[in-house]
Design a protein around this motif. Structure first.
Motif, PDB file in Angstrom:
ATOM      1  N   HIS A  58       0.853  -1.176   0.000  1.00 44.08           N
ATOM      2  CA  HIS A  58       0.000   0.000   0.000  1.00 44.08           C
ATOM      3  C   HIS A  58       0.895   1.233   0.000  1.00 44.08           C
ATOM      4  CE1 HIS A  58      -3.376  -2.592   0.936  1.00 44.08           C
ATOM      5  NE2 HIS A  58      -2.667  -3.111   1.917  1.00 44.08           N
ATOM      6  N   PRO A  59       0.398   2.330  -0.526  1.00 46.34           N
ATOM      7  CA  PRO A  59       1.209   3.547  -0.472  1.00 46.34           C
ATOM      8  C   PRO A  59       1.405   3.969   0.983  1.00 46.34           C
ATOM      9  CG  PRO A  59      -1.028   4.090  -1.072  1.00 46.34           C
ATOM     10  CD  PRO A  59      -0.926   2.590  -1.068  1.00 46.34           C
ATOM     11  N   GLN A  60       2.560   4.507   1.253  1.00 43.62           N
ATOM     12  CA  GLN A  60       2.847   4.991   2.598  1.00 43.62           C
ATOM     13  C   GLN A  60       2.923   6.507   2.541  1.00 43.62           C
ATOM     14  OE1 GLN A  60       6.351   2.986   3.972  1.00 43.62           O
ATOM     15  NE2 GLN A  60       5.380   0.997   3.936  1.00 43.62           N
ATOM     16  N   LEU A  61       2.164   7.147   3.401  1.00 48.83           N
ATOM     17  CA  LEU A  61       2.113   8.597   3.454  1.00 48.83           C
ATOM     18  C   LEU A  61       2.794   9.073   4.724  1.00 48.83           C
ATOM     19  CD1 LEU A  61       1.039  11.324   2.382  1.00 48.83           C
ATOM     20  CD2 LEU A  61      -1.056  10.862   3.659  1.00 48.83           C
ATOM     21  N   ALA A  62       3.752   9.966   4.558  1.00 46.12           N
ATOM     22  CA  ALA A  62       4.435  10.580   5.699  1.00 46.12           C
ATOM     23  C   ALA A  62       4.259  12.083   5.586  1.00 46.12           C
ATOM     24  CB  ALA A  62       5.912  10.210   5.691  1.00 46.12           C
ATOM     25  N   PRO A 107      -8.472  25.569  -1.270  1.00 44.02           N
ATOM     26  CA  PRO A 107      -9.690  24.781  -1.497  1.00 44.02           C
ATOM     27  C   PRO A 107      -9.339  23.304  -1.635  1.00 44.02           C
ATOM     28  CG  PRO A 107      -9.637  26.691  -2.945  1.00 44.02           C
ATOM     29  CD  PRO A 107      -8.299  26.616  -2.271  1.00 44.02           C
ATOM     30  N   PHE A 108     -10.194  22.441  -1.084  1.00 48.02           N
ATOM     31  CA  PHE A 108      -9.887  21.017  -1.037  1.00 48.02           C
ATOM     32  C   PHE A 108      -9.697  20.422  -2.428  1.00 48.02           C
ATOM     33  CE2 PHE A 108     -11.017  16.513  -0.694  1.00 48.02           C
ATOM     34  CZ  PHE A 108     -10.065  16.122   0.229  1.00 48.02           C
ATOM     35  N   ASN A 109     -10.539  20.800  -3.375  1.00 48.64           N
ATOM     36  CA  ASN A 109     -10.394  20.230  -4.724  1.00 48.64           C
ATOM     37  C   ASN A 109      -9.063  20.632  -5.358  1.00 48.64           C
ATOM     38  OD1 ASN A 109     -11.127  22.881  -5.117  1.00 48.64           O
ATOM     39  ND2 ASN A 109     -12.484  22.441  -6.844  1.00 48.64           N
ATOM     40  N   ARG A 110      -8.570  21.811  -5.032  1.00 47.70           N
ATOM     41  CA  ARG A 110      -7.264  22.240  -5.549  1.00 47.70           C
ATOM     42  C   ARG A 110      -6.138  21.429  -4.904  1.00 47.70           C
ATOM     43  NH1 ARG A 110      -4.403  27.991  -5.242  1.00 47.70           N
ATOM     44  NH2 ARG A 110      -2.679  27.493  -6.609  1.00 47.70           N
ATOM     45  N   LEU A 111      -6.300  21.087  -3.647  1.00 44.28           N
ATOM     46  CA  LEU A 111      -5.314  20.254  -2.960  1.00 44.28           C
ATOM     47  C   LEU A 111      -5.257  18.864  -3.604  1.00 44.28           C
ATOM     48  CD1 LEU A 111      -3.306  19.915  -0.626  1.00 44.28           C
ATOM     49  CD2 LEU A 111      -5.240  19.388   0.857  1.00 44.28           C
ATOM     50  N   VAL A 112      -6.421  18.299  -3.920  1.00 43.16           N
ATOM     51  CA  VAL A 112      -6.478  16.993  -4.587  1.00 43.16           C
ATOM     52  C   VAL A 112      -5.825  17.085  -5.965  1.00 43.16           C
ATOM     53  CG1 VAL A 112      -8.029  15.262  -5.573  1.00 43.16           C
ATOM     54  CG2 VAL A 112      -8.508  16.219  -3.314  1.00 43.16           C
ATOM     55  N   GLU A 113      -6.144  18.131  -6.720  1.00 43.82           N
ATOM     56  CA  GLU A 113      -5.551  18.323  -8.045  1.00 43.82           C
ATOM     57  C   GLU A 113      -4.037  18.464  -7.962  1.00 43.82           C
ATOM     58  OE1 GLU A 113      -7.552  21.729  -9.603  1.00 43.82           O
ATOM     59  OE2 GLU A 113      -9.439  20.645  -9.903  1.00 43.82           O
ATOM     60  N   SER A 114      -3.561  19.139  -6.930  1.00 45.13           N
ATOM     61  CA  SER A 114      -2.119  19.299  -6.734  1.00 45.13           C
ATOM     62  C   SER A 114      -1.456  17.946  -6.500  1.00 45.13           C
ATOM     63  CB  SER A 114      -1.869  20.239  -5.557  1.00 45.13           C
ATOM     64  OG  SER A 114      -0.507  20.338  -5.280  1.00 45.13           O
ATOM     65  N   MET A 115      -2.099  17.095  -5.708  1.00 47.66           N
ATOM     66  CA  MET A 115      -1.536  15.760  -5.460  1.00 47.66           C
ATOM     67  C   MET A 115      -1.539  14.924  -6.731  1.00 47.66           C
ATOM     68  SD  MET A 115      -2.447  14.462  -1.729  1.00 47.66           S
ATOM     69  CE  MET A 115      -1.841  15.352  -0.316  1.00 47.66           C
ATOM     70  N   ILE A 116      -2.602  15.007  -7.503  1.00 44.33           N
ATOM     71  CA  ILE A 116      -2.657  14.269  -8.769  1.00 44.33           C
ATOM     72  C   ILE A 116      -1.549  14.755  -9.694  1.00 44.33           C
ATOM     73  CG2 ILE A 116      -4.034  13.889 -10.850  1.00 44.33           C
ATOM     74  CD1 ILE A 116      -6.514  13.817  -9.025  1.00 44.33           C
ATOM     75  N   GLY A 117      -1.299  16.063  -9.709  1.00 42.26           N
ATOM     76  CA  GLY A 117      -0.203  16.611 -10.507  1.00 42.26           C
ATOM     77  C   GLY A 117       1.142  16.068 -10.060  1.00 42.26           C
ATOM     78  N   PHE A 138      -5.099  12.857  -0.135  1.00 40.23           N
ATOM     79  CA  PHE A 138      -4.318  11.724  -0.636  1.00 40.23           C
ATOM     80  C   PHE A 138      -5.240  10.538  -0.921  1.00 40.23           C
ATOM     81  CE2 PHE A 138      -1.551   8.043  -0.363  1.00 40.23           C
ATOM     82  CZ  PHE A 138      -0.436   8.452  -1.070  1.00 40.23           C
ATOM     83  N   ALA A 139      -6.170  10.270  -0.010  1.00 43.69           N
ATOM     84  CA  ALA A 139      -7.102   9.147  -0.190  1.00 43.69           C
ATOM     85  C   ALA A 139      -7.981   9.362  -1.421  1.00 43.69           C
ATOM     86  CB  ALA A 139      -7.965   8.979   1.053  1.00 43.69           C
ATOM     87  N   GLU A 140      -8.340  10.585  -1.698  1.00 45.80           N
ATOM     88  CA  GLU A 140      -9.172  10.869  -2.870  1.00 45.80           C
ATOM     89  C   GLU A 140      -8.355  10.826  -4.160  1.00 45.80           C
ATOM     90  OE1 GLU A 140     -12.087  14.399  -4.426  1.00 45.80           O
ATOM     91  OE2 GLU A 140     -12.156  13.834  -2.309  1.00 45.80           O
ATOM     92  N   ALA A 141      -7.120  11.285  -4.120  1.00 43.19           N
ATOM     93  CA  ALA A 141      -6.290  11.354  -5.323  1.00 43.19           C
ATOM     94  C   ALA A 141      -5.642  10.011  -5.652  1.00 43.19           C
ATOM     95  CB  ALA A 141      -5.203  12.413  -5.149  1.00 43.19           C
ATOM     96  N   TRP A 142      -5.360   9.194  -4.657  1.00 41.82           N
ATOM     97  CA  TRP A 142      -4.592   7.969  -4.872  1.00 41.82           C
ATOM     98  C   TRP A 142      -5.241   6.982  -5.837  1.00 41.82           C
ATOM     99  CZ3 TRP A 142      -0.020   6.320  -5.116  1.00 41.82           C
ATOM    100  CH2 TRP A 142       0.242   4.957  -5.188  1.00 41.82           C
ATOM    101  N   PRO A 143      -6.524   6.708  -5.774  1.00 41.05           N
ATOM    102  CA  PRO A 143      -7.084   5.686  -6.682  1.00 41.05           C
ATOM    103  C   PRO A 143      -6.835   5.967  -8.162  1.00 41.05           C
ATOM    104  CG  PRO A 143      -8.657   6.176  -4.970  1.00 41.05           C
ATOM    105  CD  PRO A 143      -7.523   7.164  -4.833  1.00 41.05           C
ATOM    106  N   THR A 144      -6.540   7.194  -8.515  1.00 40.96           N
ATOM    107  CA  THR A 144      -6.261   7.507  -9.913  1.00 40.96           C
ATOM    108  C   THR A 144      -4.901   6.968 -10.344  1.00 40.96           C
ATOM    109  OG1 THR A 144      -5.233   9.645  -9.413  1.00 40.96           O
ATOM    110  CG2 THR A 144      -7.621   9.627  -9.765  1.00 40.96           C
TER     111      THR A 144
END
Length: 94
Positions: free
Chosen positions: A10-14, A65-75, A38-44
């Protein structure tokens, strides 16, 4: 975000969120937001990346904004995926 490739199930988040980030309530809020994003972005990217992800927190985590944080992680995942060496298919016979 920093990525260290490793064979993990599993991915490890620190997270590196120190006292300079803010008081305990703000640090905990930052950690919760990072975990949720991270949990929202990871399945992609689940099959593509294995390893440890280190997120260094700044106070922007509290107001972004939360959606921007998710987009940043996906990036970040996209960038790590493009930099990863091609997966080996195993030894070849000569």
């Amino acid at each position: 975000m920093t990525y260290l490739p490793a064979e993990t199930r599993h991915p490890q988040l620190a997270m590196a969120i120190g006292r300079r980030f803010g008081n305990a309530v703000e640090r905990n809020l930052g950690r919760r937001r990072v975990r949720a994003a991270f949990a929202e972005a990871w399945p992609t990217r689940a099959p593509a990346l294995e390893g440890v992800f280190l997120v260094t927190g700044t106070r922007a985590l509290l107001t972004m904004p939360f959606n921007r944080l998710v987009e940043s992680m996906i990036g970040c995942f996209d960038q790590f995926e493009s930099q990863a060496p091609a997966a080996s298919t195993g030894p070849t016979a000569s």
